[in-house]
Design a protein around this motif. Structure first.
Motif, PDB file in Angstrom:
ATOM      1  N   ASP A  76      10.281  56.339  32.187  1.00 40.47           N
ATOM      2  CA  ASP A  76       9.498  56.483  30.956  1.00 40.47           C
ATOM      3  C   ASP A  76      10.350  57.112  29.845  1.00 40.47           C
ATOM      4  N   LEU A  77      11.262  58.002  30.255  1.00 45.05           N
ATOM      5  CA  LEU A  77      12.087  58.708  29.270  1.00 45.05           C
ATOM      6  C   LEU A  77      13.497  58.888  29.816  1.00 45.05           C
ATOM      7  N   LEU A  78      14.491  58.622  28.960  1.00 46.29           N
ATOM      8  CA  LEU A  78      15.891  58.818  29.324  1.00 46.29           C
ATOM      9  C   LEU A  78      16.557  59.641  28.231  1.00 46.29           C
ATOM     10  N   TYR A  79      17.110  60.796  28.604  1.00 47.38           N
ATOM     11  CA  TYR A  79      17.770  61.701  27.659  1.00 47.38           C
ATOM     12  C   TYR A  79      19.279  61.453  27.687  1.00 47.38           C
ATOM     13  N   VAL A  80      19.868  61.310  26.499  1.00 49.93           N
ATOM     14  CA  VAL A  80      21.291  60.991  26.391  1.00 49.93           C
ATOM     15  C   VAL A  80      21.898  61.818  25.262  1.00 49.93           C
ATOM     16  N   ALA A  81      23.110  62.341  25.473  1.00 51.01           N
ATOM     17  CA  ALA A  81      23.827  63.040  24.410  1.00 51.01           C
ATOM     18  C   ALA A  81      24.332  62.020  23.393  1.00 51.01           C
ATOM     19  N   PRO A  82      24.461  62.407  22.101  1.00 47.11           N
ATOM     20  CA  PRO A  82      24.885  61.430  21.090  1.00 47.11           C
ATOM     21  C   PRO A  82      26.257  60.827  21.385  1.00 47.11           C
ATOM     22  N   GLU A  83      27.182  61.622  21.943  1.00 49.62           N
ATOM     23  CA  GLU A  83      28.518  61.108  22.240  1.00 49.62           C
ATOM     24  C   GLU A  83      28.452  59.996  23.279  1.00 49.62           C
ATOM     25  N   ARG A  84      27.626  60.196  24.292  1.00 58.93           N
ATOM     26  CA  ARG A  84      27.511  59.185  25.346  1.00 58.93           C
ATOM     27  C   ARG A  84      26.778  57.953  24.832  1.00 58.93           C
ATOM     28  N   GLY A 142       5.110  64.921  36.898  1.00 61.99           N
ATOM     29  CA  GLY A 142       4.971  63.585  37.465  1.00 61.99           C
ATOM     30  C   GLY A 142       5.410  62.472  36.537  1.00 61.99           C
ATOM     31  N   VAL A 143       6.131  62.824  35.451  1.00 62.17           N
ATOM     32  CA  VAL A 143       6.619  61.820  34.502  1.00 62.17           C
ATOM     33  C   VAL A 143       7.968  61.292  34.986  1.00 62.17           C
ATOM     34  N   ARG A 144       8.175  59.994  34.871  1.00 63.74           N
ATOM     35  CA  ARG A 144       9.418  59.371  35.327  1.00 63.74           C
ATOM     36  C   ARG A 144      10.499  59.575  34.264  1.00 63.74           C
ATOM     37  N   ALA A 145      11.309  60.619  34.441  1.00 59.97           N
ATOM     38  CA  ALA A 145      12.319  60.981  33.436  1.00 59.97           C
ATOM     39  C   ALA A 145      13.672  61.182  34.094  1.00 59.97           C
ATOM     40  N   ALA A 146      14.727  60.988  33.315  1.00 57.15           N
ATOM     41  CA  ALA A 146      16.096  61.182  33.808  1.00 57.15           C
ATOM     42  C   ALA A 146      17.002  61.449  32.615  1.00 57.15           C
ATOM     43  N   TYR A 147      18.243  61.803  32.917  1.00 58.30           N
ATOM     44  CA  TYR A 147      19.229  62.005  31.848  1.00 58.30           C
ATOM     45  C   TYR A 147      20.563  61.406  32.270  1.00 58.30           C
ATOM     46  N   LEU A 148      21.358  61.073  31.278  1.00 55.50           N
ATOM     47  CA  LEU A 148      22.730  60.626  31.489  1.00 55.50           C
ATOM     48  C   LEU A 148      23.649  61.586  30.757  1.00 55.50           C
ATOM     49  N   ASN A 149      24.434  62.353  31.508  1.00 58.24           N
ATOM     50  CA  ASN A 149      25.417  63.230  30.875  1.00 58.24           C
ATOM     51  C   ASN A 149      26.583  63.466  31.836  1.00 58.24           C
ATOM     52  N   SER A 150      27.526  64.256  31.414  1.00 59.58           N
ATOM     53  CA  SER A 150      28.771  64.445  32.155  1.00 59.58           C
ATOM     54  C   SER A 150      28.593  65.209  33.461  1.00 59.58           C
ATOM     55  N   THR A 151      27.409  65.796  33.707  1.00 66.02           N
ATOM     56  CA  THR A 151      27.211  66.535  34.957  1.00 66.02           C
ATOM     57  C   THR A 151      26.942  65.612  36.142  1.00 66.02           C
ATOM     58  N   LEU A 152      26.653  64.334  35.873  1.00 68.05           N
ATOM     59  CA  LEU A 152      26.324  63.395  36.949  1.00 68.05           C
ATOM     60  C   LEU A 152      27.579  62.742  37.516  1.00 68.05           C
ATOM     61  N   ALA A 171      24.854  58.464  38.193  1.00 75.43           N
ATOM     62  CA  ALA A 171      24.731  57.831  36.878  1.00 75.43           C
ATOM     63  C   ALA A 171      24.392  56.350  37.020  1.00 75.43           C
ATOM     64  N   ALA A 172      25.017  55.698  37.978  1.00 70.88           N
ATOM     65  CA  ALA A 172      24.752  54.270  38.207  1.00 70.88           C
ATOM     66  C   ALA A 172      23.302  54.056  38.636  1.00 70.88           C
ATOM     67  N   ASP A 173      22.770  54.988  39.424  1.00 71.84           N
ATOM     68  CA  ASP A 173      21.378  54.867  39.861  1.00 71.84           C
ATOM     69  C   ASP A 173      20.420  55.035  38.685  1.00 71.84           C
ATOM     70  N   VAL A 174      20.737  55.975  37.770  1.00 71.68           N
ATOM     71  CA  VAL A 174      19.911  56.151  36.566  1.00 71.68           C
ATOM     72  C   VAL A 174      19.930  54.876  35.732  1.00 71.68           C
ATOM     73  N   GLU A 175      21.105  54.276  35.569  1.00 71.76           N
ATOM     74  CA  GLU A 175      21.218  53.040  34.795  1.00 71.76           C
ATOM     75  C   GLU A 175      20.387  51.923  35.450  1.00 71.76           C
ATOM     76  N   ARG A 176      20.438  51.845  36.782  1.00 72.95           N
ATOM     77  CA  ARG A 176      19.646  50.825  37.487  1.00 72.95           C
ATOM     78  C   ARG A 176      18.149  51.031  37.273  1.00 72.95           C
ATOM     79  N   ARG A 177      17.715  52.289  37.324  1.00 77.45           N
ATOM     80  CA  ARG A 177      16.291  52.592  37.137  1.00 77.45           C
ATOM     81  C   ARG A 177      15.847  52.218  35.726  1.00 77.45           C
ATOM     82  N   LEU A 178      16.719  52.413  34.741  1.00 77.56           N
ATOM     83  CA  LEU A 178      16.393  52.008  33.381  1.00 77.56           C
ATOM     84  C   LEU A 178      16.190  50.495  33.302  1.00 77.56           C
ATOM     85  N   LEU A 179      17.128  49.758  33.866  1.00 79.70           N
ATOM     86  CA  LEU A 179      17.058  48.300  33.793  1.00 79.70           C
ATOM     87  C   LEU A 179      15.891  47.734  34.607  1.00 79.70           C
TER      88      LEU A 179
END
Length: 608
Positions: free
Chosen positions: A109-117, A81-91, A96-104
């Protein structure tokens, strides 16, 4: 520790209390301070940044090096039930735009991102916008040892993560790793500008793992099958050095009835991904892999890790074996190696493109691992010693403690071996030198006239296996070394002189006798550990239900419930939701989502 953190731990994650230094680490971050955390695999590192991210205002940004790792962690958090998401090349772009909107919009609560991204201009601007609105709770840098150029998983992008401190100095940071010796710890702190961060160094000991080392006899296939016979139907990883060896080993295991899959970097990406997904989602699969199957293996019920070839370093070995028994239940680390492994690895290091300084470091690390393998002391004591951690020995859970090895006066035998290496011109590998010592008339012996040497046939009192042990230990002791320019030919080092002259004695380890092969296929389901018959029946029923549910949801089975949780349910046989909710690993969200179904499974099992 504030009550809010403990309440969150119990209601969301289903754990009754914090372990080790988790509470102090969480408190440090909640207050806004930086932390550098060294904690063994399975020690609960993720909670150290997940809880503070949920307690502080805004979203925690987690730098994770592998797509598979971040996806599994997000799936597990969503189950809680934790509000979590990730941004990576599989999206795709829309997701990806929806994840960015949810962040803003403050919906994460948590966003996972690869170092390159993370280092891309778009992501930096995104974090700038979120930070301006008070929306960044912390930065967590997972697998922080990737910053070290001297380490075993170096990632160049990690070197650039100092930008987090430079661009957003008011946001607390936490760097975490399970594998780092003292020099690597110092480098992590320096490279990530964490010199002033509070350091938390937990014990590296994994008391639930049994360490065993076996000497290779031939290809080692029979020994591997014998080992796997004791782990029928269990999930495990078999590490091999080369892609070819991975494929051949997986094929041999399948022929022997083992549910085995292969994984290496040369396979098509979609096949690798499918095999990894099956390993994570299904029970009882054995993954045969190179170290490409590395970070991101978050599966808690891996019951064994087997190495059929020697790893490159103690750190690599420790990290790979640490993928076993993350749930705290008994697990086993088994290493099968031979002198050929040492010679091959030495040659690869010396012929590589690295600097001479790096090559010397890698050779020292290989020597340290070889010393660990040949040691007669407690394995746990020797392993932890590499990480500057003292252990009293006599752990009771390694081969050397359970069956203390014998030693013998090998001075005269060592002199014969060294003398034969010298008289054959220091131009041959151990196999040929052993043939000369044992008086075996091969074509190579005749070609070089070695039957005329004074060392011809002076070692017939030992068989080939015993001589192989002698040469392995002479290399481990630094009396012999491999010449990469002569295809691994053995030569005498400066340390050999005193032994040859009779000025120094030498005690050698006596290898255990070759074990008798076990009979039987390895594909049947394992008996649940230490469970009464009724509880064992409930455990199997719950596992089957969990597997079906995981397949429907397309998630790893363990993100629904760990084996340890199912085992406790099976043992306690709760009668209602209140009793079920008191079991470790069942938080509020999982109780609401699965509670009634679990109770129904238990009822059906009792009726049956």
């Amino acid at each position: 520790m504030n009550d809010a953190a403990l309440d969150l731990l119990r209601t969301t994650f289903g754990h009754p209390d914090f372990r080790g230094e988790q509470a102090a680490i969480i408190d440090c971050l909640v207050k806004g301070d930086d932390a550098l955390v060294l904690m063994p695999t399975g020690g609960g590192k993720s909670l150290c940044y997940q809880l503070p991210a949920m307690l502080r205002e805004g979203c925690g940004i987690v730098v994770s090096p592998l797509i598979a790792l971040m996806q599994d962690q997000v799936e597990a958090l969503l189950q809680l039930g934790v509000r979590a998401a990730y941004l990576n090349s599989t999206l795709d772009a829309a997701t990806a735009a929806d994840v960015e909107r949810r962040l803003l919009d403050g919906e994460l609560d948590l966003l996972y991102v690869a170092p390159e991204r993370l280092l891309s201009g778009r992501c930096m601007n995104l974090i700038d916008r979120a930070h301006a609105g008070g929306g960044i709770a912390l930065f967590a840098i997972d697998e922080a040892h990737c910053v070290s150029q001297w380490g075993h998983d170096f990632r160049r992008e990690y070197r650039e993560l100092t930008v987090l401190h430079e661009r957003w100095p008011d946001v607390p940071r936490i760097a975490l790793t399970a594998t780092a010796d003292e020099p690597t710890r110092l480098e992590i702190a320096e490279r990530l500008a964490l010199e002033d961060a509070r350091q938390f160094v937990s014990s590296f000991d994994r008391p639930n793992i049994r360490y065993r080392v076996a000497q290779k006899d031939g290809s080692g296939q029979r020994a591997l099958l014998d080992f796997l016979a004791g782990h029928r139907g269990e999930s495990g990883i078999v590490y091999a050095f080369s892609r070819k060896r991975v494929e051949k080993t997986a094929e041999q295991l399948c022929e022997a009835g083992v549910n085995a899959l292969a994984y290496h970097a040369g396979m098509p990406a979609e096949v690798r991904a499918a095999n990894q997904r099956r390993f994570l989602q299904e029970d009882g699969i054995v993954m045969v892999a190179t170290i490409a199957f590395g970070m991101g293996i978050d599966k808690p019920d891996v019951r064994f890790v087997a190495h059929v070839d020697l790893p490159k370093s103690v750190e690599g070995y420790y990290q790979e074996t640490g993928r076993a028994g993350r749930d705290g239940q008994p697990a086993e680390a088994w290493l099968n190696y031979g002198l050929g492994d040492v010679v091959n690895l030495s040659m690869l290091i010396k012929q590589g493109d690295a600097s001479e300084e790096r090559k010397l470091l890698e050779l020292r690390k290989l020597d340290a691992l070889l010393g660990y393998c040949e040691s007669t002391q407690c394995r746990r004591q020797a392993l932890l010693g590499w990480f500057a951690e003292e252990h009293p020995g006599n752990c009771g859970n390694c081969d050397n403690c359970l069956q203390p090895p014998e030693s013998w006066d090998g001075t005269e035998v060592a002199r014969k071996a060294l003398s034969c290496v010298f008289r054959t011109g220091q131009r041959f590998g151990a196999g040929h030198v052993i043939d000369v010592l044992r008086g075996v008339p091969t074509d190579k012996v005749a070609q070089h006239g070695h039957e005329k040497l004074s060392t011809w046939g002076i070692g017939t009192h030992l068989d080939t296996r015993q001589w192989s042990s002698v040469f392995r230990q002479l290399v481990a002791s630094g009396l012999l070394a491999a010449n990469h320019e002569r295809h691994g030919a053995l030569y005498l080092t400066s340390k050999a002189g005193p032994v040859l002259k009779g000025e120094q004695t030498l005690r050698l380890r006596r290898d255990a006798p070759k074990p008798a092969g076990r009979r039987g296929r390895t594909g049947s389901a394992p008996p649940p550990m230490d469970l009464a018959p009724e509880a064992a029946s409930r455990f199997r029923s719950l596992r089957g239900w969990r597997a079906e549910l995981a397949k429907e949801q397309n998630v790893p089975a363990y993100v629904i419930f760990h084996d340890a949780t199912l085992r406790e349910i099976a043992e306690s046989d709760p009668a209602d939701l209140d009793e079920l909710g008191r079991i470790a690993g069942i938080g509020t969200s999982k109780l609401e989502r699965y509670g009634e179904a679990v109770l129904q499974q238990l009822l059906d099992c009792d009726v049956a």
